[in-house]
Scaffold this motif. Sequence first.
Motif, PDB file in Angstrom:
ATOM      1  N   PHE A 356       0.822  -1.200   0.000  1.00  0.00           N
ATOM      2  CA  PHE A 356       0.000   0.000   0.000  1.00  0.00           C
ATOM      3  C   PHE A 356       0.866   1.264   0.000  1.00  0.00           C
ATOM      4  CE2 PHE A 356      -1.301   3.311   3.002  1.00  0.00           C
ATOM      5  CZ  PHE A 356      -2.291   3.916   2.259  1.00  0.00           C
ATOM      6  N   VAL A 357       1.966   1.231   0.759  1.00  0.00           N
ATOM      7  CA  VAL A 357       2.830   2.409   0.861  1.00  0.00           C
ATOM      8  C   VAL A 357       3.400   2.746  -0.509  1.00  0.00           C
ATOM      9  CG1 VAL A 357       4.936   3.349   1.882  1.00  0.00           C
ATOM     10  CG2 VAL A 357       3.383   1.967   3.273  1.00  0.00           C
ATOM     11  N   LEU A 358       3.884   1.736  -1.219  1.00  0.00           N
ATOM     12  CA  LEU A 358       4.456   1.968  -2.543  1.00  0.00           C
ATOM     13  C   LEU A 358       3.384   2.420  -3.530  1.00  0.00           C
ATOM     14  CD1 LEU A 358       6.840  -1.127  -2.768  1.00  0.00           C
ATOM     15  CD2 LEU A 358       7.437   1.242  -2.218  1.00  0.00           C
ATOM     16  N   GLU A 359       2.176   1.844  -3.421  1.00  0.00           N
ATOM     17  CA  GLU A 359       1.077   2.226  -4.310  1.00  0.00           C
ATOM     18  C   GLU A 359       0.692   3.691  -4.098  1.00  0.00           C
ATOM     19  OE1 GLU A 359      -3.684   1.317  -4.942  1.00  0.00           O
ATOM     20  OE2 GLU A 359      -2.461  -0.081  -3.763  1.00  0.00           O
ATOM     21  N   LEU A 360       0.577   4.080  -2.816  1.00  0.00           N
ATOM     22  CA  LEU A 360       0.181   5.447  -2.513  1.00  0.00           C
ATOM     23  C   LEU A 360       1.263   6.434  -2.947  1.00  0.00           C
ATOM     24  CD1 LEU A 360      -1.979   7.252  -1.298  1.00  0.00           C
ATOM     25  CD2 LEU A 360      -0.897   6.951   0.934  1.00  0.00           C
ATOM     26  N   LEU A 361       2.529   6.082  -2.713  1.00  0.00           N
ATOM     27  CA  LEU A 361       3.636   6.955  -3.100  1.00  0.00           C
ATOM     28  C   LEU A 361       3.660   7.150  -4.612  1.00  0.00           C
ATOM     29  CD1 LEU A 361       6.114   8.545  -2.211  1.00  0.00           C
ATOM     30  CD2 LEU A 361       7.457   6.441  -2.368  1.00  0.00           C
ATOM     31  N   THR A 362       3.452   6.073  -5.349  1.00  0.00           N
ATOM     32  CA  THR A 362       3.419   6.166  -6.817  1.00  0.00           C
ATOM     33  C   THR A 362       2.250   7.039  -7.275  1.00  0.00           C
ATOM     34  OG1 THR A 362       4.421   3.975  -7.032  1.00  0.00           O
ATOM     35  CG2 THR A 362       3.252   4.846  -8.947  1.00  0.00           C
ATOM     36  N   THR A 363       1.094   6.844  -6.653  1.00  0.00           N
ATOM     37  CA  THR A 363      -0.085   7.640  -7.018  1.00  0.00           C
ATOM     38  C   THR A 363       0.148   9.119  -6.772  1.00  0.00           C
ATOM     39  OG1 THR A 363      -1.545   5.784  -6.483  1.00  0.00           O
ATOM     40  CG2 THR A 363      -2.552   7.974  -6.583  1.00  0.00           C
ATOM     41  N   LEU A 383      -8.333  11.908   2.262  1.00  0.00           N
ATOM     42  CA  LEU A 383      -9.335  11.128   1.532  1.00  0.00           C
ATOM     43  C   LEU A 383      -8.673  10.078   0.648  1.00  0.00           C
ATOM     44  CD1 LEU A 383     -11.944  13.805   0.374  1.00  0.00           C
ATOM     45  CD2 LEU A 383     -12.335  11.946   2.001  1.00  0.00           C
ATOM     46  N   LEU A 384      -7.612  10.484  -0.068  1.00  0.00           N
ATOM     47  CA  LEU A 384      -6.898   9.549  -0.941  1.00  0.00           C
ATOM     48  C   LEU A 384      -6.333   8.389  -0.140  1.00  0.00           C
ATOM     49  CD1 LEU A 384      -5.697   8.895  -3.743  1.00  0.00           C
ATOM     50  CD2 LEU A 384      -3.754  10.349  -3.146  1.00  0.00           C
ATOM     51  N   LEU A 385      -5.731   8.688   1.006  1.00  0.00           N
ATOM     52  CA  LEU A 385      -5.173   7.653   1.884  1.00  0.00           C
ATOM     53  C   LEU A 385      -6.247   6.647   2.284  1.00  0.00           C
ATOM     54  CD1 LEU A 385      -2.843   6.676   3.872  1.00  0.00           C
ATOM     55  CD2 LEU A 385      -3.872   8.216   5.531  1.00  0.00           C
ATOM     56  N   ASN A 386      -7.386   7.146   2.728  1.00  0.00           N
ATOM     57  CA  ASN A 386      -8.441   6.259   3.209  1.00  0.00           C
ATOM     58  C   ASN A 386      -9.124   5.510   2.066  1.00  0.00           C
ATOM     59  OD1 ASN A 386      -9.164   6.532   6.328  1.00  0.00           O
ATOM     60  ND2 ASN A 386      -8.353   8.498   5.616  1.00  0.00           N
ATOM     61  N   VAL A 388      -7.560   4.456  -0.721  1.00  0.00           N
ATOM     62  CA  VAL A 388      -6.653   3.371  -1.096  1.00  0.00           C
ATOM     63  C   VAL A 388      -6.709   2.244  -0.064  1.00  0.00           C
ATOM     64  CG1 VAL A 388      -4.240   2.754  -1.538  1.00  0.00           C
ATOM     65  CG2 VAL A 388      -5.157   4.910  -2.414  1.00  0.00           C
ATOM     66  N   LEU A 389      -6.880   2.611   1.211  1.00  0.00           N
ATOM     67  CA  LEU A 389      -6.983   1.623   2.276  1.00  0.00           C
ATOM     68  C   LEU A 389      -8.365   0.972   2.323  1.00  0.00           C
ATOM     69  CD1 LEU A 389      -5.168   3.295   5.299  1.00  0.00           C
ATOM     70  CD2 LEU A 389      -4.566   1.129   4.230  1.00  0.00           C
TER      71      LEU A 389
END
Length: 536
Positions: A356-363, A383-386, A388-389
């Motif tokens: 998830f960390v890598l996905e969010l960082l890439t996004t 909002l984006l964080l939640n 993706v989670l």
Amino acid sequence: MDRIDIYDTTLRDGTQAEDINLTTEDKIRVAVKLDELGVAYIEGGWPGSNPTDKRFFKEIRNYDLKTARVAAFGSTHNPKSTAEADPNLKALLAAETEVLTIFGKCWGIHVTEALRTTLERNLEIITGSLAHLRPHVRELFFDAEHFFDGFKADPDYALAALNAAHKAGADALILCDTNGGTMPHDLGEMVRAVRAALPEAKLGIHPHNDSGLAVANALEGVRQGATQVQGTINGYGERCGNANLCAIIPNLEIKFGRACLPEGRLPLLAPVATFVAEVANLAPFSRQPYVGDSAFAHKGGVHVSAVARNPLTYEHIDPALVGNRRRVLLSDLSGQSNILFKAREYGFELDKNDPFVLELLTTIKERESKGYEYSAAEASYELLLNRVLGRARSYFTPIHYRILDDQAFERNELTTEATVMIKVGGSLKHTASTGRGPVNALDRALRKALRGFYPRLSEMRLLDFKVRVLTSATREESGTASYVRVLCQSGDQNRRWTTVGVSHNVIEASWQALEDSINYKLFIDDKDKLTRALRG
């Protein structure tokens, strides 16, 4: 070591800034806050110059200030009059304050050109004015206007003016760098000369910021023996401003080890700085040292990684000391440490190897390359964080919107109408609303469609709206074809938040920011309900 007295002149010198205008009520509110902060003196204004200040001194008597003494400000008497007959001095006494501050000339050119009198007569004016006021007040200060320029031109005369004020009963001699052009090393030498000439006199310092050195000069004045510092909150003042007390106070308390506020009051500094900015109807300066929103903000991944291990690596003090906070920003410069830190801030403990960390960082990096600015729009990031989670609920689904502008040139009238269709659960809602421009119309139509499902949206207000054109390296995407970024600040009775939208179309970018803003309001309301339920 002697305590340093903070003399706040926000309500007088600060209001001489071109973009500040305070009512009597505004000044009362600021004075109460300054007293809570714990400054020694509050200069309320010049009672002989305008009705607002005259009314302030009458109203402030109804308030029981705990720490600060209120000072009234004015000039020495008119050269063609006497102290007893001077209306300015009469107005000062009528203010009925415990403290009076009057300014007088110390520079020959001001004596002959501004006052149009002789050097000897000016000394008589200083003596007569102070001697007349002395029996009527608890404390009496003399602001030596243009002292440093006067000293450079004629040190003997500048010292003679100070000596006249000292002998006439001034409790403190305030050395003013009125034009703000003095260098710190020169200022230090001149303060030492004053101390040598008048060893028994109590000295203060009043610098202006025309050379960007007001804070440095204030600190140098203290280093050379001044025990009173005059300045303003946020450095407000005429031209380039006055000495900024929001930097001076923490520098004195933390770096110099000199007490200038009552114990335990320093953490009130950042909230007071924001409060004064709000009353003055000015946006707080985010990059202001110590109290600015960006003062302890970290963006680079290397910085964030180091700060997570030891804040001393990139922070010169603990931000909590001045009532500020550490912020970790998200951008194309972010690393995994930024993601982990921000996730922890929102209650998620993540491992750096979590996909998830890598996905969010890439996004984030991809979106910021298009112009999204999550460091300035943390609500959109949360909002984006939640999302993706998988923790963010879908409150509504947009179907379509339409904007219609009707320009009636004969009547010079423009009407804007927005039509919105959304789906909430299984219900389809189709509404329209007019507004002052397309964004206002779109905002009103969207909230009109949702209010029946989510009544608490009526608490929400659009507070600020910023549009920026993002330049592009390609000709096809430059000029009117450029991307635009919209930052939308909203709020309710409890909080404020900022969301972002980016598009070639300013309406589409605005829609993104508005949609995020409404979703965030609903999201944080749900979080608040859950928190209350868990607490029983």
